[in-house]
Write a protein that holds these residues in place. Structure first.
Motif: not given
Length: 340
Positions: A67-76
């Motif tokens: 999950g950490r290696e394949r996901n990029d997530v931004r929170i606004l």
């Protein structure tokens, strides 16, 4: 250079966009899971009228190595509140999946601006990660529900093209009674106590070979498939079944917990039958075994998604066992880095 270092370098090369005054952006983490879950669930309800999301599923982005290696997530955020979530997931080195969720209670102009910025960020990041992996023209995918005018508007404006329709089907289990067993077909629960269990490889073979002639098939190695399944927060191997004819495995069904939290429903993630088993009642036997088990577990319903143009005529099969159509969603694609 290792794959991890190349993707880390790619991530570092893509700056976050400049956003309207008062909107902050940052990389999200495990502490943000409750707020992101609330926003993403509200987005699914607004776009589809239902939500299949669980908080564990969101937490999985940060709690497993995959999950950490394949996901990029931004929170606004605005005034301390979460107002948008942008996610990019690497499914394969050349195929990526984008999700943009914006609080629809914001002014419409701001919603549109955050949507455009989110899609632009996912595209730039896709190109950077893919280039680090030696891929020059990656594909970015986006899911659009049939009545979701907002997502469709931004998908089309950004150059995504609608490729395929998928139908969500359901059977309500109140009063369900399984028919008599299919003659000549034996269905058993898959026995997978550990990662080296023979049934795990049997299930991989059944599902992989069954889907070779289906839309957008891409072969996964057994190790990659096994890792993907084992790191899935929705995993429930007690609802995996193998169908046999004369002792030979010819079909498999994989259930998971996608709709358990939201709808108290079982979910059939994969159902595949080898060519030599088709037309012999194998798929119906697997479905009724699954329905009966979910009914015994006290579930209210069972759901699945099916390609509307399935080459095996699966939609008619599901209607024949008592399922009905609920929703339609569309797979949108955009090829990047190819001059488009």
């Amino acid at each position: 250079m290792t794959e991890t270092s190349s993707t880390d370098d790619a991530r570092a090369s893509v700056p976050d966009p400049v956003l309207p005054e008062g909107i902050g952006i940052r990389a999200s983490g495990a502490d943000d899971v409750p707020a992101m879950f609330a926003l993403l669930s509200a987005e699914q309800l607004a776009s589809a009228g239902e939500s299949s999301l669980s908080q564990d599923e969101v937490a999985d982005w940060f709690e497993t190595p995959r999950g950490r290696e394949r996901n990029d997530v931004r929170i606004l955020e605005r005034d301390g509140a979460t107002v948008a979530v942008w996610q990019l997931f690497r499914n394969f080195d050349d195929k990526y999946w984008a999700q943009v969720a914006v609080d629809r209670g914001l002014p419409s102009g701001l919603v549109d601006e955050l949507w455009r910025a989110g899609l632009d960020w996912t595209e730039r990041l896709t190109l950077a990660i893919a280039a680090g992996l030696g891929v020059t023209a990656p594909r970015l995918d986006l899911w659009v529900n049939e009545h979701d005018a907002l997502t469709r508007k931004h998908a089309e404006a950004s150059g995504f093209q609608q490729m395929r329709a998928f139908i969500e089907m359901q059977i309500d289990l109140a009063g369900y009674a399984a028919p008599a067993p299919t003659a000549g077909v034996t269905v058993r629960q898959a026995e997978i106590p550990d990662a080296d269990s023979p049934d795990l490889e049997i299930m991989y073979r059944l599902i992989t070979e069954s889907f070779r002639d289906h839309y957008d098939f891409q072969l996964r190695t057994f190790d990659d498939w096994r890792e993907s399944r084992s790191s899935d927060a929705l995993l429930d191997r007690s609802h995996w079944y193998v169908a046999e004819i004369d002792g030979e495995p010819v079909g498999g069904l994989i259930g998971d917990n996608s709709y358990l939290e939201a709808d108290d429903a079982g979910y059939i993630a994969n159902l595949g039958v080898l060519r030599q088993g088709r037309g012999r009642g194998v798929a119906k036997a697997l479905l009724h075994t699954s329905f009966a088990r979910y009914a015994a577990d006290g579930r209210a319903a069972v759901k699945l998604h099916v390609d509307a143009e399935s080459p095996t005529g699966a939609t008619h099969l599901y209607e024949a066992v008592g399922m009905y159509r609920r929703l339609v969603g569309f797979d949108f694609h955009k090829r990047l880095g190819s001059g488009d």
